[in-house]
Design an enzyme around this catalytic site. Structure first.
Site, short mmCIF file in Angstrom:
data_model
loop_
_atom_site.label_atom_id
_atom_site.label_comp_id
_atom_site.label_asym_id
_atom_site.label_seq_id
_atom_site.Cartn_x
_atom_site.Cartn_y
_atom_site.Cartn_z
N ARG A 51 -19.62 6.54 -16.03
CA ARG A 51 -18.31 7.18 -15.89
C ARG A 51 -18.41 8.29 -14.84
NH1 ARG A 51 -16.98 10.97 -19.22
NH2 ARG A 51 -17.72 9.90 -21.08
N TYR A 103 7.71 4.43 -5.22
CA TYR A 103 7.18 3.36 -6.06
C TYR A 103 7.62 3.59 -7.51
CZ TYR A 103 3.87 0.36 -8.48
OH TYR A 103 3.30 -0.59 -9.30
N ASP A 175 0.90 8.93 -0.28
CA ASP A 175 0.58 7.59 -0.77
C ASP A 175 0.56 6.67 0.45
OD1 ASP A 175 0.67 4.99 -1.77
OD2 ASP A 175 1.91 5.51 -3.49
N LYS A 200 -3.62 -3.32 -3.23
CA LYS A 200 -2.76 -3.94 -2.24
C LYS A 200 -3.57 -4.29 -0.98
CE LYS A 200 0.12 -2.85 -5.50
NZ LYS A 200 0.89 -1.62 -5.52
C1 LIG Z 1 1.18 -0.59 -6.45
C2 LIG Z 1 1.48 0.78 -5.99
C3 LIG Z 1 1.07 1.91 -6.72
C4 LIG Z 1 0.36 1.79 -8.05
O1 LIG Z 1 -0.90 1.23 -7.94
P1 LIG Z 1 -1.59 0.29 -9.05
O2 LIG Z 1 -2.86 -0.09 -8.41
O3 LIG Z 1 -0.66 -0.84 -9.33
O4 LIG Z 1 -1.78 1.15 -10.27
C5 LIG Z 1 1.36 3.16 -6.20
N1 LIG Z 1 2.02 3.31 -5.03
C6 LIG Z 1 2.44 2.24 -4.31
C7 LIG Z 1 3.16 2.47 -3.03
C8 LIG Z 1 2.19 0.96 -4.76
O5 LIG Z 1 2.62 -0.09 -4.05
#
Ligand SMILES: *Cc1c(COP(=O)(O)O)cnc(C)c1O
Length: 384
Positions: A51, A103, A175, A200
């Protein structure tokens, strides 16, 4: 050669990486272990419990730091876990300014998990940096920016906002999931924290759920590392390995995502049955100039609205698509289509959604790296 001076296309492959010390393995092994032998209490090789740290995760964290031009990387069990760690830097009474086109999961985390703990969130349009200063109070501690925004593809001027954040000593987090470091480097533009859903584009193959943070400041890194270890939403060794493997082809995938994205955005814009196409590469896009100045290209994310379209029309189109898979998520090699109103943005009230343009007929595409001709044929038959 200093690592910092390497070009991006080299960093994705070599950044923060060296062959494994034990046997020279070129790919870091998957250290599928929870604990590590100690020769005397506290006497170990830097790893005591997975962890706190795991060598495969360390390899990924070093790669993340390298490609984002940052000093410290942290890998989490999901993008949401990474965002959760950032908000845990705050305390009750603190205020956060966030982009309003956001998001859906981030909106839900802010409103439903953290607001009950006394943290205050304000969702505001950030396309004009001038619109932000009036919302800043003594309690504002964090500005949360997504750019390009999801799903309206607004572009927000990171540098302008970072100047404001510095003036008031507020943390700026970006982000960077949609753009990836191939397109933009938020830390270089003045952000304090860059965040990813590595699920992604970074992972790129729709086979993991992983999150990431990268920062430059040692004190901030230590605080985030403490939260990561104490809260425990860490990225496992297998997922670390897969994400690392994904990152090695990020640049070639992104190049194709951008090429295909341009071809499809232009096709849709000319289509007589399409009302509106949202893609920052268009000269008419209201933030095109900012996009050109802070991004290297315009990406493969596109939203569009069919003419006179209803909720049902949008559903019909996404159901008719054959190569584009109807699915949540984005950024994988395969093309995906989504219907924000019923999928990613269903947790945002309809009135809130529509204020920012997420109408019932809006369709979002994550353009993959297939042959663009096939993708266009698919769209043609579905729209017909
Ligand atoms: C998918 C996504 C998230 C969240 O991420 P996860 O890996 O699904 O927890 C946050 N911000 C954006 C822009 C996303 O596309």
């Amino acid at each position: 050669m200093s690592e910092k001076n390497l070009k991006f296309n080299t960093k994705t492959i070599h950044g923060g990486q060296k062959p494994d010390a034990a046997f020279g393995a070129v790919m870091p092994p998957i250290y599928q272990t929870s604990t590590y032998a100690q020769t005397a209490p506290g006497d170990h090789k830097g790893y005591a419990y997975s962890r706190s740290a795991n060598p495969t995760r360390t390899a990924l964290e070093n790669a993340l730091a390298s490609i984002e031009n940052g000093k410290y990387g942290l890998a989490f069990a999901s993008g949401m876990a990474a965002i959760d760690a950032v908000v845990k830097l705050l305390k009750p009474g603190d205020e956060v300014l966030s982009t309003d086109d956001l998001y859906g999961g981030s909106y839900r985390l802010f409103k439903q998990i953290f607001e009950p703990f006394g943290i205050v969130f304000r969702f505001i349009g950030m396309q004009s940096a001038n619109n932000i200063e009036v919302h800043i109070t003594k309690k504002t501690k964090l500005i949360w920016v997504e750019t390009p925004t999801n799903p309206m593809m607004q572009i927000i001027d990171i540098k302008a906002i970072s100047q404001l954040a510095k003036k008031y000593a507020i943390l700026l987090a970006v982000d960077n999931t949609f753009a990836t470091p191939y397109l933009q480097l938020p830390l270089d533009l003045g952000a304090d924290i860059v965040m990813h859903s590595a699920t992604k584009y970074l992972g790129g193959h729709s086979d993991v759920v992983v999150g990431a943070l990268v920062v430059n400041d040692k004190e901030l890194a230590d605080k985030l590392y403490f939260i990561q270890k104490a809260s425990g939403a860490v990225c496992g060794p297998m997922d670390s390995f897969l994400t690392l493997r994904g990152i090695k082809t990020l640049h070639v995938r992104m190049q194709r995502h951008c090429e295909n994205g341009k071809t499809i955005a232009e096709y849709l814009a000319k289509h007589p049955k399409i009302e509106k196409v949202y893609w920052p590469g268009f000269q008419e896009h209201p933030n095109h100039e900012i996009a050109k100045s802070q991004m290297n290209d315009f990406g493969g994310m596109i939203s569009f609205v069919p003419k006179g379209g209803s909720y049902e029309d949008a559903i019909k189109i996404v159901e008719k698509l054959q190569i584009f898979t109807l699915a949540e998520s984005l950024g994988g090699v395969e093309s995906l289509a989504g219907h924000p109103a019923s999928m990613t943005h269903s947790s945002i009230p309809k009135a809130e959604r529509e204020k920012i343009g997420v109408v019932d007929a809006l369709i979002r595409l994550s353009v993959g790296i297939e042959d663009a001709d096939d993708l266009i044929e698919d769209l043609k038959q579905a729209i017909r």
